[in-house]
Design an enzyme around this catalytic site. Structure first.
Site, mmCIF file in Angstrom:
data_model
loop_
_atom_site.group_PDB
_atom_site.id
_atom_site.type_symbol
_atom_site.label_atom_id
_atom_site.label_comp_id
_atom_site.label_asym_id
_atom_site.label_seq_id
_atom_site.Cartn_x
_atom_site.Cartn_y
_atom_site.Cartn_z
ATOM 1 N N LYS A 1 1.725 15.261 10.590
ATOM 2 C CA LYS A 1 1.465 16.352 9.554
ATOM 3 C C LYS A 1 0.061 16.321 9.374
ATOM 4 C CE LYS A 1 0.343 13.073 5.895
ATOM 5 N NZ LYS A 1 0.191 11.926 4.491
ATOM 6 N N CYS B 1 4.423 5.016 9.358
ATOM 7 C CA CYS B 1 5.403 4.217 8.456
ATOM 8 C C CYS B 1 6.809 4.560 8.517
ATOM 9 C CB CYS B 1 4.376 4.376 7.471
ATOM 10 S SG CYS B 1 2.605 3.769 6.860
ATOM 11 N N GLU C 1 0.910 -1.201 -0.065
ATOM 12 C CA GLU C 1 -0.457 -0.136 0.354
ATOM 13 C C GLU C 1 0.973 0.999 -0.183
ATOM 14 O OE1 GLU C 1 -3.447 0.913 -0.110
ATOM 15 O OE2 GLU C 1 -2.526 2.415 -0.468
HETATM 16 P P1 NAD Z 1 -4.186 -0.083 12.262
HETATM 17 O O1 NAD Z 1 -2.912 -0.251 13.775
HETATM 18 O O2 NAD Z 1 -4.682 1.266 11.974
HETATM 19 O O3 NAD Z 1 -4.872 -0.801 12.463
HETATM 20 C C1 NAD Z 1 -4.828 -2.061 11.729
HETATM 21 C C2 NAD Z 1 -6.298 -3.355 12.826
HETATM 22 O O4 NAD Z 1 -5.553 -4.469 12.388
HETATM 23 C C3 NAD Z 1 -6.198 -2.982 13.835
HETATM 24 O O5 NAD Z 1 -7.744 -2.423 13.239
HETATM 25 C C4 NAD Z 1 -6.246 -3.832 14.256
HETATM 26 O O6 NAD Z 1 -7.330 -4.024 15.912
HETATM 27 C C5 NAD Z 1 -6.470 -4.842 13.502
HETATM 28 N N1 NAD Z 1 -5.936 -6.100 13.647
HETATM 29 C C6 NAD Z 1 -4.981 -7.247 13.758
HETATM 30 N N2 NAD Z 1 -4.781 -8.206 13.741
HETATM 31 C C7 NAD Z 1 -5.853 -8.668 13.370
HETATM 32 C C8 NAD Z 1 -6.490 -10.368 13.433
HETATM 33 N N3 NAD Z 1 -6.077 -11.112 13.336
HETATM 34 N N4 NAD Z 1 -7.629 -10.424 12.966
HETATM 35 C C9 NAD Z 1 -8.391 -8.728 12.553
HETATM 36 N N5 NAD Z 1 -8.062 -7.652 13.223
HETATM 37 C C10 NAD Z 1 -6.497 -7.828 13.484
HETATM 38 O O7 NAD Z 1 -2.709 -0.413 10.949
HETATM 39 P P2 NAD Z 1 -2.656 0.336 9.770
HETATM 40 O O8 NAD Z 1 -2.093 2.464 9.752
HETATM 41 O O9 NAD Z 1 -4.109 0.810 9.182
HETATM 42 O O10 NAD Z 1 -1.630 -0.025 8.650
HETATM 43 C C11 NAD Z 1 -1.596 -1.219 8.465
HETATM 44 C C12 NAD Z 1 -0.421 -2.175 7.804
HETATM 45 O O11 NAD Z 1 -0.508 -1.041 6.184
HETATM 46 C C13 NAD Z 1 1.116 -2.169 7.901
HETATM 47 O O12 NAD Z 1 1.761 -2.567 7.697
HETATM 48 C C14 NAD Z 1 1.466 -0.215 7.959
HETATM 49 O O13 NAD Z 1 3.336 -0.107 7.884
HETATM 50 C C15 NAD Z 1 0.734 -0.996 6.801
HETATM 51 N N6 NAD Z 1 0.424 0.603 5.857
HETATM 52 C C16 NAD Z 1 0.238 1.723 6.942
HETATM 53 C C17 NAD Z 1 0.048 2.981 6.338
HETATM 54 C C18 NAD Z 1 -0.329 4.437 6.616
HETATM 55 O O14 NAD Z 1 -0.333 5.743 5.637
HETATM 56 N N7 NAD Z 1 -1.285 4.371 7.876
HETATM 57 C C19 NAD Z 1 0.416 3.159 4.931
HETATM 58 C C20 NAD Z 1 0.762 2.111 3.809
HETATM 59 C C21 NAD Z 1 0.996 1.068 4.056
#
Ligand code: NAD
Length: 433
Positions: free
Chosen positions: A322, A262, A151
């Site tokens: 940000k 990130c 992503e």
């Molecule tokens: P987040 O912490 O906001 O969301 C993760 C969600 O996953 C949480 O709500 C958690 O409860 C849920 N979860 C965890 N284990 C689970 C399971 N077994 N079953 C169901 N739900 C479960 O994280 P995010 O910011 O959305 O990031 C997710 C991934 O995407 C990470 O690897 C991050 O590095 C990547 N990423 C994030 C961004 C960003 O801008 N935040 C951009 C690109 C990539």
């Protein structure tokens, strides 16, 4: 298509809503019951520009649903997207795979028919292989493929970026999986670059991109320090550099260092992978060190504006990492505020969207102001730590009348320097003498 999205955070929720808007039938799964009940009550759990409208529309037309049940989301799905967190291990800083592995184990039981498991979380190279092994171990007869679908959305622009991606990277090692993902992304065909690569290349592309962007930020911050000493103007320098198409004009804004969920964790995870594979990633290691130091330097800069005042009152504009997001995770603002508190400063903060998340980190140790002017009441200095557009419309005369001392430390180049000086402020900006 029928899609299950595991994890409804900053990535999973906009992705699920976006895919529903494209006409898919989406079930979002999260193990956090509070999140799921809020979403089922029609309440969004994150702020993202444009998300609410699409959320309401697709919930109303029944194209998106929310559940805590993995079974409900995975059974009958064509594609299951993993968007769970991959936080840093607190000691080694490598990406912690526990949520990915737990999700893989759980979902394996519910696969029916050919299913593509698409890993959208940012994961170390070879994670596709481990997810494949876990699922095969749990469900040996399951018909499935694991693909890497990194992503690239920017928080604050998640919906915009979902519909207008710069590129879509698909790491797939089987033709069958490629064909299914091609169908999923059909609406983008011909409109954006869709690159099919080996799964391990795809996993690496995500880290290599984030580490590069982090280096670019650290580079311009170092140049800003240089400009301050040498008498050059970083904004002129950045403009001149950015006209070179090989460099490009993005990510050339000096600031208090990169932050967010990130860049800090991904640079650390990449550095860890370099060490694991015995590869010298010294540029990334130096970037991490420089960025850590930067926050301390920025706090010192604010403190030097209130030198000699015991327990100074510091007004802070911006707590999110940000502008455009409510996310305070690894926000430079949070780290700077914590240093200022340790030095005995009294802090008042205001952020247009991130007050609740700031409170989760800072607790009751700071004053939470109700608007961007009131925060400055009796302050000895105003520090701008997040680049919210709203701050550009500050009424400088009103601000000056509220403050004890008319001083601004603008770490985001948001306030017009000339106007501030005219209003009677002493203003310190980055990269300008
Ligand atoms: P987040 O912490 O906001 O969301 C993760 C969600 O996953 C949480 O709500 C958690 O409860 C849920 N979860 C965890 N284990 C689970 C399971 N077994 N079953 C169901 N739900 C479960 O994280 P995010 O910011 O959305 O990031 C997710 C991934 O995407 C990470 O690897 C991050 O590095 C990547 N990423 C994030 C961004 C960003 O801008 N935040 C951009 C690109 C990539």
């Amino acid at each position: 298509m029928k899609i299950g999205v595991v994890g409804t955070g900053y990535v999973g929720l906009p992705t699920g809503v976006g895919l529903a808007e494209l006409g898919n039938e989406v079930i979002c799964i999260d193990k956090d019951e509070n999140k799921i009940s809020s979403l089922n009550e029609g309440k969004l759990t994150i702020f993202e520009d444009g998300l609410e409208e699409l959320f309401v529309k697709n919930v109303t037309n029944g194209r998106i649903r929310f559940t805590t049940s993995m079974q409900e989301g995975v059974e009958n799905a064509d594609v299951v997207i993993l968007a769970v967190g991959t936080p840093p291990n607190p000691v080694t800083k490598e990406a912690d795979m526990k949520y990915i592995h737990a999700a893989a184990e759980e979902l394996a039981h519910y696969i029916t028919g050919y299913t593509v498991i698409a890993v959208k979380s940012t994961v170390p190279v070879n994670t596709g292989d481990s997810v494949e092994n876990i699922i095969a171990g749990q469900h040996p007869k399951g018909e499935f493929d694991v693909v890497s679908l990194p992503e690239f959305l920017r928080e604050g622009f998640a919906i915009h970026d979902f519909f207008n991606p710069d590129r879509i990277i698909v790491g797939a090692n089987s033709e069958r999986a490629k064909a299914l993902i091609a169908k999923l992304y059909e609406p983008f065909a011909g409109k954006t670059n869709i690159l099919y690569v080996h799964r391990r290349s795809s996993e690496t592309i995500k880290y290599a991109s984030n580490a590069f962007l982090a280096m670019k930020i650290q580079y311009i911050n170092e140049m800003a320090d240089f400009c301050e000493k040498s008498g050059a103007d970083i904004y002129e320098v950045a403009q001149g550099m950015g006209l070179d198409t090989r460099i490009g004009n993005k990510f050339l804004n000096p600031g208090p260092g990169y932050g967010g969920f990130c860049f800090p964790k991904d640079t650390n995870a990449m550095a860890y992978m370099g060490r694991t594979y015995g590869v010298d990633l010294s540029l990334i290691e130096a970037t991490i060190r420089g960025n850590d130091k930067r926050k301390i330097n920025m706090a010192e800069r604010i403190l030097s504006a209130v030198k000699g005042i015991s327990n100074p009152k510091i007004a802070v504009l911006g707590t999110a990492f940000k502008g455009g997001t409510d996310d305070c995770r690894e926000s430079p603002a949070m780290q700077i505020i914590q240093i200022l508190l340790q030095q005995g400063a009294k802090i008042a903060v205001y952020d247009p969207k991130a007050m609740e998340n700031a409170h989760k980190i800072l607790g009751d140790g700071v004053i939470y102001a109700s608007n961007m002017h009131d925060v400055a009441q009796n302050a000895d200095v105003l520090a701008v730590l997040t680049e919210w557009e709203d701050f550009k419309s500050l009424d400088l005369i009103r601000l000056k009348n509220l403050m004890k001392t008319p001083k601004i430390v603008d770490l985001r180049h948001i306030i017009n320097r000339e106007a501030a000086k005219e209003a009677g402020f002493e203003i310190c900006s980055l990269g300008i003498k």
